[in-house]
Design a protein around this motif. Structure first.
Motif, mmCIF file in Angstrom:
data_model
loop_
_atom_site.group_PDB
_atom_site.id
_atom_site.type_symbol
_atom_site.label_atom_id
_atom_site.label_comp_id
_atom_site.label_asym_id
_atom_site.label_seq_id
_atom_site.Cartn_x
_atom_site.Cartn_y
_atom_site.Cartn_z
ATOM 1 N N PRO A 191 47.370 60.538 54.628
ATOM 2 C CA PRO A 191 46.885 59.245 55.123
ATOM 3 C C PRO A 191 46.251 59.368 56.503
ATOM 4 N N SER A 192 45.058 58.822 56.633
ATOM 5 C CA SER A 192 44.280 58.928 57.871
ATOM 6 C C SER A 192 43.648 57.583 58.206
ATOM 7 N N VAL A 193 43.664 57.226 59.481
ATOM 8 C CA VAL A 193 43.060 55.965 59.907
ATOM 9 C C VAL A 193 42.310 56.167 61.225
ATOM 10 N N ILE A 194 41.333 55.320 61.443
ATOM 11 C CA ILE A 194 40.689 55.191 62.749
ATOM 12 C C ILE A 194 41.107 53.841 63.302
ATOM 13 N N VAL A 195 41.700 53.844 64.479
ATOM 14 C CA VAL A 195 42.134 52.599 65.114
ATOM 15 C C VAL A 195 41.174 52.255 66.244
ATOM 16 N N GLU A 196 40.351 51.246 66.018
ATOM 17 C CA GLU A 196 39.497 50.690 67.067
ATOM 18 C C GLU A 196 40.366 49.671 67.808
#
Length: 232
Positions: A191-196
């Motif tokens: 699981p991978s996310v980009i948090v802006e």
């Protein structure tokens, strides 16, 4: 890659940490002492501070602070929180420098490939990439979490983190997690996310994102969302 299912006793301990908010005050100092110990039975969280070096990212509308500097500050706090809770933590970028080696043509892709190498060699169980947003509309604000639409696990992780960001007292514009077609979301099957974390184009949020107490609160919201996902 290790499983993200942890022993019940450990999850109880994490729940206590979240309940009392201990990470907000002491985790960074504790993590500095414990970061060198690697527990092979614990998940490895890779924290990616976006941009760096000559790639400054966007800039605060009033503070003129570079996104890259805010990304690194929040990433360091987040690493401290995960490490204090017993997780193995790896940062792709640990200084103001970029990961591209030199500034010749193609430096951006070299930078991205180096981040991917770190993620894969770390055998990452989760990847969290920290960024800041910008929009021509000055009223646009609030954290937004991105995930790859082909990954159900990433979608679930993004939703958990988004929920915590929306719960921040300073959040005036709750959002929903969104899918995005980004390189950093495709570096691993984990699981991978980009948090802006917010919009540097919004004057109020620009000020907040330059405040260390708010940076710590944002990092803690990301941490809580990630742990909530792991706890299932």
């Amino acid at each position: 890659m290790k499983t993200l299912f942890l022993k019940k006793s450990f999850l109880v301990a994490i729940a206590v940490i979240i309940a009392v908010g201990i990470c907000l005050g002491v985790c960074v100092g504790f993590a500095a002492k414990s970061a060198s110990s690697i527990n092979p039975n614990m998940p490895t969280i890779v924290i990616d501070a976006g941009h760096g070096g000559i790639d400054n990212g966007v800039q605060g509308i009033t503070t003129k602070t570079d996104e890259a500097d805010i990304n690194l500050a929040i990433a360091r706090l987040l690493k401290g929180q995960f490490s204090a809770a017993g997780f193995n933590c790896v940062m792709t970028r640990t200084s103001e420098a970029g990961l591209y080696g030199n500034t010749s043509k193609g430096f951006k892709m070299r930078d991205m490939k180096e981040r991917k190498r770190i993620i894969q060699e770390s055998d990452a169980d989760m990847v969290i990439s920290v960024h800041q947003n910008f929009c021509p509309l000055p009223n646009k604000r609030g954290g937004i979490v991105f995930f790859d639409k082909s990954s159900n696990s990433s979608s679930e992780l993004a939703a958990k983190i988004q929920e915590e960001l929306n719960a921040l007292p300073q959040c005036k514009s709750p959002s929903s997690a969104m899918h995005g077609d980004y390189y950093m979301l495709k570096c691993t099957q984990s699981p991978s996310v980009i948090v802006e974390c917010g919009f540097l184009s919004n004057a109020e949020e620009d000020k907040l994102l330059n405040d260390v107490n708010y940076q710590r609160a944002v990092a803690y919201a990301i941490f809580k969302g990630a742990v909530s996902y792991i706890a299932g």
